[in-house]
Design a protein around this motif. Structure first.
Motif: not given
Length: 377
Positions: A2, A6, A10, A13-14, A36
């Motif tokens: 990455s 941020h 991210h 994905e969460r 994602r």
């Protein structure tokens, strides 16, 4: 690896198990899942070897999703597009024109995006074409490149069209004719705004018929519609670079995201009404994903379009002839595109020597490949 602390990915994905709940349709959900997975083991990858004898380093890379809404996949596409457009430039003034739809149409954009955005493209070109064809303003055939954006800085729905228009056109005599003031003035913005509103509403009424009440159409005439026009920077040499800022831009880039704490997303916004003043905005994950999803275009929708003498059909014959007469603008020297350069030595080219599927590279892949490379010939 990455490049940003941020990322949009991210956040996605969460929330991977709840993405569909924040989307209006399955196409949006599929797009979010592609973003994602971008540059992760989920999409597989490849192993590259630097061909520089003094380096020979191995590099593992995960595949990109190549989705046009992805913050990580636009940089190279932008550069390639810019280089292709440089060949079409004329040595004439260029104008940046923006057509903006009012917020009263936002709800319709959510349910009928393809219809509304197609009308926006069509109406904008009709205005440029007809104003240009009017002897009062120019009296010539014009061209235009248009790019659709649907967002504001806070990710709200704000559909508008960025257009680059050459300052002139081909007269009936077949010769180039500059706009007024030696190309320093395009058309009266107030007149364009009035015509833009009238034509768009008329076309919308034709599309929707009686499905909308009269009060809806009346509400569209309560305020002036915004048409913005200015000559971009210092001339044609900056036009393509300027346009490149808009072609492959997405709703929010990763560098604007400053924090992902406590199930919230904190990102930088600019207030253009107050001189571009910067501030921070915080949204919950759910609201951030919902707003981001607003800007996922319908499947197959074309967001960059060429018209008139700059259309793909005409520019193969018309543009070369005009360049012979008008000349081609001098362009600033640009670095060549980097296709697979080794990030370690900056000299060698990367050669793919192995690919692997979504399950990831085999254990001990580096030792196996180095053994293969170093074996006696």
């Amino acid at each position: 690896m990455s490049c940003h602390d941020h990322e949009v990915a991210h956040v996605l994905e969460r929330n991977r198990g709840r993405l569909a709940y924040h989307c209006a349709n399955s196409w949006q959900a599929r797009t979010l899942h592609a973003l994602r997975k971008c540059r992760t083991a989920a999409l597989g990858g490849h192993i590259d070897l630097c061909d520089n004898p003094g380096c020979h380093k191995l590099h593992l890379s995960y595949n990109s999703c190549r989705n046009r809404h992805c913050p990580k996949c636009q940089g190279h596409k932008k550069e390639e597009w810019i280089r292709a457009r440089e060949a079409d430039l004329l040595n004439v003034p260029y104008f940046h024109v923006v057509f903006t739809l009012p917020c009263e149409l936002n709800r319709l954009c959510l349910y009928e995006p393809k219809m509304v955005y197609n009308l926006l493209f069509r109406t904008a070109w009709d205005i440029i074409r007809d104003f240009g064809g009017n002897p009062k303003f120019l009296g010539a055939r014009m061209g235009m490149i248009a790019i659709l954006h649907t967002w504001g800085q806070n990710l709200s729905l704000h559909p508008h069209l960025h257009c680059i228009v050459p300052g002139g056109g081909i007269a009936e005599t077949g010769k180039w004719k500059n706009t007024k003031g030696k190309g320093k003035y395009l058309f009266p913005v107030k007149a364009m705004s009035i015509v833009f509103r009238a034509r768009f509403v008329a076309a919308l009424r034709k599309e929707l018929g009686e499905s909308q009440p009269t009060s809806f159409y009346e509400s569209l005439f309560k305020n002036q519609w915004v048409v913005y026009c200015k000559r971009p920077f210092f001339g044609p040499s900056q036009v393509v670079e300027y346009l490149g800022r808009y072609t492959h831009k997405i709703a929010i880039s990763n560098h604007r995201i400053k924090g992902l704490e406590g199930g919230n997303v904190r990102f930088m916004v600019k207030d253009y009404r107050h001189g571009g003043k910067r501030s921070m905005l915080q949204l919950t994950d759910a609201e951030f994903i919902r707003r981001f999803s607003l800007h996922i275009l319908p499947k197959g929708f074309t967001r960059i379009r060429h018209y008139g003498i700059l259309s793909s059909y005409h520019k193969r014959t018309i543009v070369p002839k005009l360049q012979e007469v008008l000349g081609k603008p001098e362009l600033a020297d640009t670095a060549p595109l980097k296709h697979g350069k080794c990030p370690s030595c900056k000299k060698g080219n990367l050669v793919t020597i192995a690919v692997f599927p979504a399950r990831g590279p085999p254990n001990g892949w580096r030792e196996q490949i180095e053994k293969h490379i170093n074996r006696p010939k």
